[in-house]
Design an enzyme around this catalytic site. Structure first.
Site: not given
Length: 361
Positions: A128, A157
């Site tokens: 992540h 992200d």
């Protein structure tokens, strides 16, 4: 007039994370984006929210069904861009890898968004935002001295992820104007975060940054570049790096510059910080906002998302709309002749309807 990407046809193979964010921005900029989603949300995951789906038409497909797979291939053959955000090899196993898609459509720009990249020792590992940041060195640099703190999931992200796949897609489309050919865009968050870190890497190279957290100019150690708590338990942000801005900061706080520790000597930063903290603690956040309103001291209140939507500057720009928990960001950037518009999701349709529309255009 529509957005600057009006007429661009995009197929988005629905995933989590930065890929749908990139697709949202393409739609905001005027592209016609079709989201291909599975029959149900992924196990252990979730589908993207309404506002992240904005501007797109949805087609449901079971890619294990040959008829549905052919429907997606039909879209790919008519599209300008294909966007996916799965682990390397996933779309190849589905029959929608770059080789298959570019054979169908040699002009296709095939955007691939991953954390680790399409190759390398970690390419097949789960991860992540926080993991990708950790391996680049960026996470180590953020937070108090005691421990690193993830800056939400904005840096990996979206800063290092969706912004870079967008850049790659647009660059490949520009190159296609000369070559007539599409290509594959391999956007990895570890790559993007590393590029975002270039200014810090430069500072390190000339000994203006060290790897001790909370000891550098931009990491909260400098008394003139950090946040301070106010008397009501809220905070203000101070970014008075330049001497002229710092002078206005000191004046607004009612302090005498001649009686303060040397701001250019890092050894004196703790003493200077204590004095500034004491001054800011004497008034509320909004009182300080009034003091520095219209003053180039680089002092701003730290707002919540709900408060930000009501801020006069943000409201004047229309950058955020809504209130409370329902705040939505407007499209960005803005253009002088064409309009970027946050359109509502267009709902669900079928392959033939989309293909008929695309062929007609």
């Amino acid at each position: 007039m529509g957005g600057p990407l009006q007429g661009l046809k995009v197929v988005e193979l629905s995933a989590m994370g930065p890929a749908p964010h990139a697709a949202m921005m393409l739609a905001d900029l005027g592209a016609e984006v079709v989201r291909v989603v599975g029959p149900a949300p992924p196990v252990g995951g979730y589908d993207v929210g309404t506002h992240l789906q904005r501007g797109r038409t949805t087609v449901r497909a079971n890619l294990k069904d040959p008829a549905h797979l052919e429907g997606v291939r039909g879209l790919v053959a008519a599209a300008d861009v294909f966007l996916e955000g799965f682990r390397p090899g996933t779309t190849e196993r589905l029959g929608l890898g770059p080789e298959e898609c570019l054979a169908l459509n040699p002009r296709l720009v095939y955007g691939r968004m991953t954390g680790w990249g399409q190759d390398g020792p970690l390419a097949q590992r789960a991860g992540h935002d926080i993991n990708y940041m950790a391996l680049t060195g960026a996470l180590h640099a953020i937070g108090p001295a005691e421990r690193p703190v993830p800056p939400l999931n904005l840096v990996g992200d979206f800063g290092g992820g969706s912004m870079f796949v967008l850049t790659g897609i647009l660059a490949a489309l520009w190159e296609r104007e000369r070559s007539g050919l599409g290509q594959v865009v391999d956007a990895a968050m570890v790559d993007g975060v590393s590029v975002l870190s270039q200014i810090i890497l430069e500072l390190r190279s000339v000994n203006l940054w060290n790897d001790t957290r909370a000891a550098n100019l931009l990491d909260g150690a400098a008394p003139f570049y950090r946040t301070y708590e106010t008397s009501d338990g809220r905070h203000v942000a101070v970014g008075a790096i330049e001497p002229q801005f710092y002078a206005l900061l000191i004046d607004g706080l009612g302090l005498s510059a001649g009686e303060l520790p040397d701001r250019d000597d890092p050894r004196q930063w703790p003493a200077l910080e204590a004095l500034l903290a004491g001054a800011f603690a004497a008034r509320t956040r909004d009182e300080w906002a009034d003091v520095f309103d219209g003053v180039d001291a680089c002092v701003t209140p730290v707002l919540t998302y709900a408060e930000a939507a009501k801020n006069t500057h943000i409201a004047a720009r229309g950058a955020l709309s809504g209130s409370g928990r329902h705040v939505v960001a407007a499209p960005a950037p803005r253009f002088s002749r064409t309009a970027s518009v946050a359109r509502d999701p267009a709902g669900e349709t079928d392959f033939e309807t989309i293909l008929s529309s695309w062929r007609a255009s």
